[in-house]
Design an enzyme around this catalytic site. Sequence first.
Site, PDB file in Angstrom:
ATOM      1  N   SER A  96       7.496   4.145  -6.751  1.00 28.19           N
ATOM      2  CA  SER A  96       6.126   3.634  -6.575  1.00 28.19           C
ATOM      3  C   SER A  96       5.399   4.450  -5.519  1.00 28.19           C
ATOM      4  O   SER A  96       4.273   4.905  -5.737  1.00 28.19           O
ATOM      5  CB  SER A  96       6.118   2.168  -6.127  1.00 28.19           C
ATOM      6  OG  SER A  96       7.277   1.489  -6.478  1.00 28.19           O
ATOM      7  N   SER A 120       8.724   2.887   1.664  1.00 33.82           N
ATOM      8  CA  SER A 120       7.560   3.764   1.839  1.00 33.82           C
ATOM      9  C   SER A 120       7.433   4.330   3.251  1.00 33.82           C
ATOM     10  O   SER A 120       7.248   5.532   3.445  1.00 33.82           O
ATOM     11  CB  SER A 120       6.274   2.980   1.567  1.00 33.82           C
ATOM     12  OG  SER A 120       6.329   2.278   0.366  1.00 33.82           O
ATOM     13  N   LYS A 135      17.999  -1.706  -5.692  1.00 31.31           N
ATOM     14  CA  LYS A 135      16.982  -1.524  -4.642  1.00 31.31           C
ATOM     15  C   LYS A 135      16.160  -2.789  -4.699  1.00 31.31           C
ATOM     16  O   LYS A 135      15.463  -3.062  -5.682  1.00 31.31           O
ATOM     17  CB  LYS A 135      16.140  -0.282  -4.944  1.00 31.31           C
ATOM     18  CG  LYS A 135      14.831  -0.175  -4.178  1.00 31.31           C
ATOM     19  CD  LYS A 135      14.300   1.242  -4.292  1.00 31.31           C
ATOM     20  CE  LYS A 135      12.801   1.394  -4.173  1.00 31.31           C
ATOM     21  NZ  LYS A 135      12.184   0.833  -2.989  1.00 31.31           N
ATOM     22  N   GLY A 138      14.326  -3.227   0.296  1.00 31.86           N
ATOM     23  CA  GLY A 138      13.128  -2.469  -0.065  1.00 31.86           C
ATOM     24  C   GLY A 138      11.853  -2.858   0.656  1.00 31.86           C
ATOM     25  O   GLY A 138      10.863  -2.147   0.564  1.00 31.86           O
ATOM     26  N   ASP A 178       9.965  -2.833   3.814  1.00 32.80           N
ATOM     27  CA  ASP A 178      10.075  -2.184   5.126  1.00 32.80           C
ATOM     28  C   ASP A 178       9.853  -3.179   6.266  1.00 32.80           C
ATOM     29  O   ASP A 178      10.454  -3.068   7.329  1.00 32.80           O
ATOM     30  CB  ASP A 178       9.034  -1.063   5.260  1.00 32.80           C
ATOM     31  CG  ASP A 178       9.023  -0.126   4.069  1.00 32.80           C
ATOM     32  OD1 ASP A 178       9.846  -0.299   3.161  1.00 32.80           O
ATOM     33  OD2 ASP A 178       8.178   0.785   4.060  1.00 32.80           O
ATOM     34  N   GLU A 179       8.953  -4.134   6.011  1.00 34.03           N
ATOM     35  CA  GLU A 179       8.627  -5.138   7.036  1.00 34.03           C
ATOM     36  C   GLU A 179       9.837  -6.013   7.356  1.00 34.03           C
ATOM     37  O   GLU A 179       9.846  -6.740   8.345  1.00 34.03           O
ATOM     38  CB  GLU A 179       7.523  -6.093   6.549  1.00 34.03           C
ATOM     39  CG  GLU A 179       6.264  -5.442   6.046  1.00 34.03           C
ATOM     40  CD  GLU A 179       6.342  -5.040   4.573  1.00 34.03           C
ATOM     41  OE1 GLU A 179       7.446  -4.703   4.087  1.00 34.03           O
ATOM     42  OE2 GLU A 179       5.305  -5.051   3.922  1.00 34.03           O
ATOM     43  N   TYR A 191      15.995  -1.192  -9.847  1.00 37.04           N
ATOM     44  CA  TYR A 191      14.890  -1.317  -8.875  1.00 37.04           C
ATOM     45  C   TYR A 191      14.150  -2.624  -9.146  1.00 37.04           C
ATOM     46  O   TYR A 191      13.434  -2.756 -10.134  1.00 37.04           O
ATOM     47  CB  TYR A 191      13.966  -0.101  -9.034  1.00 37.04           C
ATOM     48  CG  TYR A 191      12.804  -0.007  -8.067  1.00 37.04           C
ATOM     49  CD1 TYR A 191      12.606  -0.918  -7.032  1.00 37.04           C
ATOM     50  CD2 TYR A 191      11.897   1.043  -8.187  1.00 37.04           C
ATOM     51  CE1 TYR A 191      11.533  -0.796  -6.164  1.00 37.04           C
ATOM     52  CE2 TYR A 191      10.818   1.172  -7.314  1.00 37.04           C
ATOM     53  CZ  TYR A 191      10.639   0.247  -6.312  1.00 37.04           C
ATOM     54  OH  TYR A 191       9.571   0.371  -5.457  1.00 37.04           O
ATOM     55  N   THR A 233      13.389  -4.910  -3.581  1.00 37.87           N
ATOM     56  CA  THR A 233      12.099  -5.120  -2.917  1.00 37.87           C
ATOM     57  C   THR A 233      11.608  -6.524  -3.240  1.00 37.87           C
ATOM     58  O   THR A 233      10.568  -6.727  -3.862  1.00 37.87           O
ATOM     59  CB  THR A 233      11.074  -4.046  -3.327  1.00 37.87           C
ATOM     60  OG1 THR A 233      11.657  -2.756  -3.112  1.00 37.87           O
ATOM     61  CG2 THR A 233       9.806  -4.131  -2.475  1.00 37.87           C
TER      62      THR A 233
HETATM   63  O1  MN9 Z   1       9.917  -0.770  -2.508  1.00 33.54           O
HETATM   64  C1  MN9 Z   1       7.926  -0.359  -1.265  1.00 33.54           C
HETATM   65  N1  MN9 Z   1       7.125  -1.138  -2.151  1.00 33.54           N
HETATM   66  C2  MN9 Z   1       6.108  -0.607  -2.813  1.00 33.54           C
HETATM   67  C3  MN9 Z   1       9.304  -0.189  -1.696  1.00 33.54           C
HETATM   68  O2  MN9 Z   1       5.849   0.561  -2.826  1.00 33.54           O
HETATM   69  C4  MN9 Z   1       5.264  -1.545  -3.590  1.00 33.54           C
HETATM   70  C5  MN9 Z   1       7.933  -0.920   0.147  1.00 33.54           C
HETATM   71  O3  MN9 Z   1       8.476   0.083   0.934  1.00 33.54           O
HETATM   72  C6  MN9 Z   1       6.548  -1.322   0.620  1.00 33.54           C
HETATM   73  O4  MN9 Z   1       5.648  -0.295   0.399  1.00 33.54           O
HETATM   74  C7  MN9 Z   1       6.515  -1.669   2.103  1.00 33.54           C
HETATM   75  C8  MN9 Z   1       5.138  -2.068   2.558  1.00 33.54           C
HETATM   76  O5  MN9 Z   1       4.789  -3.317   2.071  1.00 33.54           O
HETATM   77  O6  MN9 Z   1       7.451  -2.643   2.381  1.00 33.54           O
END
Ligand code: MN9
Length: 308
Positions: free
Chosen positions: A51, A210, A166, A191, A193-194, A140, A168
């Site tokens: 993404s 990201s 992965k 996945g 980051d926060e 994913y 998220t």
């Molecule tokens: O999976 C990322 N999700 C998207 C990975 O790209 C939608 C995350 O790394 C988020 O970008 C990140 C920020 O919200 O947690």
Amino acid sequence: MAKFDVKDIKGVIPALITPFDEKENFDEKRMRNVVDHLLSKGVDGLYLTGSTGEGFLMTPDERKKVVDVVVDQVNGRVPLLAHIGAIGTKISIDLAKQAADAGVDAISSVPPFYWKFGADDVFNYYKDITESTNLPMIVYNIALAGLVGFDQVKRFAEIDGVAGVKYTATSHFEVMRMKEEIGKDFLVYSGCDEMAMSGLSFGADGLIGSFYNLMPELFIAINKAMNERDLKTAEEKQRIANIIIMHATQKNYVGIMKRALSWMGVDAGYCRSPFSNFDAKEEEILKNEFRILKDKHGITGVDFLDAL
Ligand code: MN9
């Protein structure tokens, strides 16, 4: 040829951005520079054309080109995962085979989306793609493509070659449950980051996301601190990361990361439309916003902010 065993794919893994030039063409030179920059920062691997990498905005041939260029530039220094997901199984298999030939270490895919495919269709998608190469598959799971539930992940794990997920999604209870019920060898990459600290504390093996493109130093520190069970340090770093993430995600954060990398001398180019870019004036505003954020919260030790 793949070089790394999937079990050794751990740590902090940026979901690599893909630099485009002013005319939206893939920019190989900038890509190579970004890769070298991230490796010099000590990241543990790279995840390609997902993404964050704007994979779905590229043609299959362009995605293959990105994989070829990154494999060449990395030259075996860290493990590589290629996101080969597409809505059509045939397209994904074609991408998977090319990624395997190019020499990545694992493939990964979102479930097919847009149409509401049934659970068996999605299962067969993963089975067909995974069986098309010898590479391990990392499922994913991300809301953008429609989250798959625990039971579905558990079923995918029965496919020979599906090595992990992965993840998220925000229910880290499920991360722990996967380790308990699917097996401790089933790899889980957190996945969000926060929530890196949270994912790791619930048993994730690594982080793919990201913001590791922009501030890997914070997440490398979080990962180290969590390995040492130093919650205080992890919390401090996560807090700083989240102030920045919350600000960046109000706009096109992939575009922000590309510009912010250039402030450190690593020009990461532009995004592909319909993602928008920042013109010179908007970039100045962005810089100022980050300066204010830095001062307000007394943030130190974040390289792109220090470069401002
Ligand atoms: O999976 C990322 N999700 C998207 C990975 O790209 C939608 C995350 O790394 C988020 O970008 C990140 C920020 O919200 O947690």
